[in-house]
Design an enzyme around this catalytic site. Structure first.
Site, short mmCIF file in Angstrom:
data_model
loop_
_atom_site.label_atom_id
_atom_site.label_comp_id
_atom_site.label_asym_id
_atom_site.label_seq_id
_atom_site.Cartn_x
_atom_site.Cartn_y
_atom_site.Cartn_z
N GLY A 255 -69.91 -38.52 -56.77
CA GLY A 255 -68.69 -38.20 -56.03
C GLY A 255 -68.83 -38.61 -54.57
O GLY A 255 -68.73 -39.79 -54.23
N SER B 109 -73.86 -33.76 -56.95
CA SER B 109 -74.73 -33.87 -55.77
C SER B 109 -75.79 -34.96 -55.89
O SER B 109 -76.90 -34.83 -55.38
CB SER B 109 -75.39 -32.52 -55.45
N GLU C 81 -71.91 -32.53 -65.73
CA GLU C 81 -71.76 -32.20 -64.31
C GLU C 81 -71.67 -30.68 -64.16
O GLU C 81 -70.60 -30.09 -64.38
CB GLU C 81 -70.46 -32.78 -63.76
N HIS D 110 -62.67 -33.78 -65.99
CA HIS D 110 -63.40 -33.45 -64.76
C HIS D 110 -63.14 -31.99 -64.40
O HIS D 110 -62.03 -31.49 -64.59
CB HIS D 110 -62.96 -34.37 -63.61
N GLY E 175 -70.34 -31.41 -55.36
CA GLY E 175 -69.98 -31.32 -53.94
C GLY E 175 -70.71 -30.23 -53.18
O GLY E 175 -70.35 -29.92 -52.04
N ASN F 47 -66.75 -41.67 -58.34
CA ASN F 47 -65.47 -40.96 -58.45
C ASN F 47 -64.97 -40.69 -57.03
O ASN F 47 -65.50 -39.82 -56.34
CB ASN F 47 -65.68 -39.64 -59.22
N TRP F 48 -63.96 -41.44 -56.62
CA TRP F 48 -63.49 -41.32 -55.22
C TRP F 48 -62.53 -40.16 -55.02
O TRP F 48 -62.16 -39.86 -53.88
CB TRP F 48 -62.82 -42.63 -54.79
N LYS F 49 -62.09 -39.54 -56.08
CA LYS F 49 -61.14 -38.42 -55.97
C LYS F 49 -59.95 -38.85 -55.09
O LYS F 49 -59.54 -39.99 -55.14
CB LYS F 49 -61.85 -37.18 -55.44
#
Ligand code: PEP
Length: 250
Positions: free
Chosen positions: A235, A214, A168, A98, A174, A12-14
């Site tokens: 991520g 993470s 998640e 998300h 993150g 997931n590159w956001k």
């Protein structure tokens, strides 16, 4: 379009990476030969970069996904993109629910369910993201929260072959903090049992369950070896091509 039974590694590159960075990523990715690994690889870039990645990586079997979609197919929704629009350009997967979308856009479970149904109606795979906040975990409400998100999120789903759930924990996203592996094992088992009880043995067998939060190249193989973990949602570590390749190979 049936789901493959290979583990799925999803990135997931956001809101990250420009075209130059993506081109470099693609070059290193293809030179590594990792697309022939025994895992399915999914990359979810920003909406603007989806078509570019479809052209560059889809011919090599890499799946390209969207990070969200609108719950209606068309209409007066400025700035939004619908499931049929993604389907039309060759998108394979759409993520819904998300935690960043739930929080920043105030998305409800009911709304997320409408998105999920729309993705399935348009014959794409869907990744339903669920997870508890730190406060909910501290109050021993984690499982209730997760199962409620799943119960409402999957309402009216008939076929589970195109469905993934990504567990998640919000506090793990993150943060560099990972739940105990026993905790992950327990939650994953509870999710599979819940799907089995509510939708039957076939649904529990067909649905894919991913862990996210993470994940990096040091912990990925341990998480992948946990029972009921069918793949990973990654991520930050998916932005670094060397890290991502190590995770895919793990
Ligand atoms: C995510 O946001 O889906 C995620 C898993 O992020 P990270 O791997 O950076 O925790």
């Amino acid at each position: 379009m049936l789901k493959s039974k290979k583990p799925l590694i999803a990135g997931n590159w956001k809101m990250n990476k420009n075209l130059e960075e993506i081109s470099k990523f693609v070059d290193v990715f293809l030179k590594s030969g990792v697309e022939n690994n025994k895992k399915d690889v999914l990359i979810c870039p920003s909406y603007l970069h989806i078509e570019f990645l479809i052209k560059k990586l889809k011919p090599y079997g890499v799946k390209i996904g969207a990070q969200n979609c609108h719950f209606r197919e068309k209409g007066p929704f400025t700035g939004e993109v619908s499931a049929p629009m993604f389907k039309e350009i060759g998108v394979d997967y759409v993520m819904v629910g998300h935690s960043e979308c739930r929080t920043l856009r105030n998305e409800s479970n009911e709304n997320i369910n409408l998105k999920l149904l729309n993705v399935l109606k348009n014959t794409m795979h869907v990744v339903l993201c669920v997870g508890e906040t730190l406060e909910e975990r501290k109050n021993f409400r984690a499982l209730d929260i997760i199962l409620n998100q799943i119960m409402i999120g999957l309402n009216n789903v008939k076929n589970f072959d195109e469905v993934f759930i990504a567990y998640e924990p919000v506090w793990a996203i993150g943060s560099g903090k990972l739940p105990d592996l026993e905790d992950i094992k327990n939650i994953m088992k509870n999710i599979r049992d819940f799907v089995r009880k509510k939708y039957g043995i076939r649904a529990a067998d067909e649905i894919g369950i991913l862990y996210g939060g993470s994940v990096d190249s040091c912990n990925s193989s341990k998480i992948l070896s946990i029972k009921n973990v069918d793949g990973l949602l990654v991520g930050s570590a998916s932005l670094n091509i060397k890290e991502f390749i190590k995770i895919i190979k793990s």
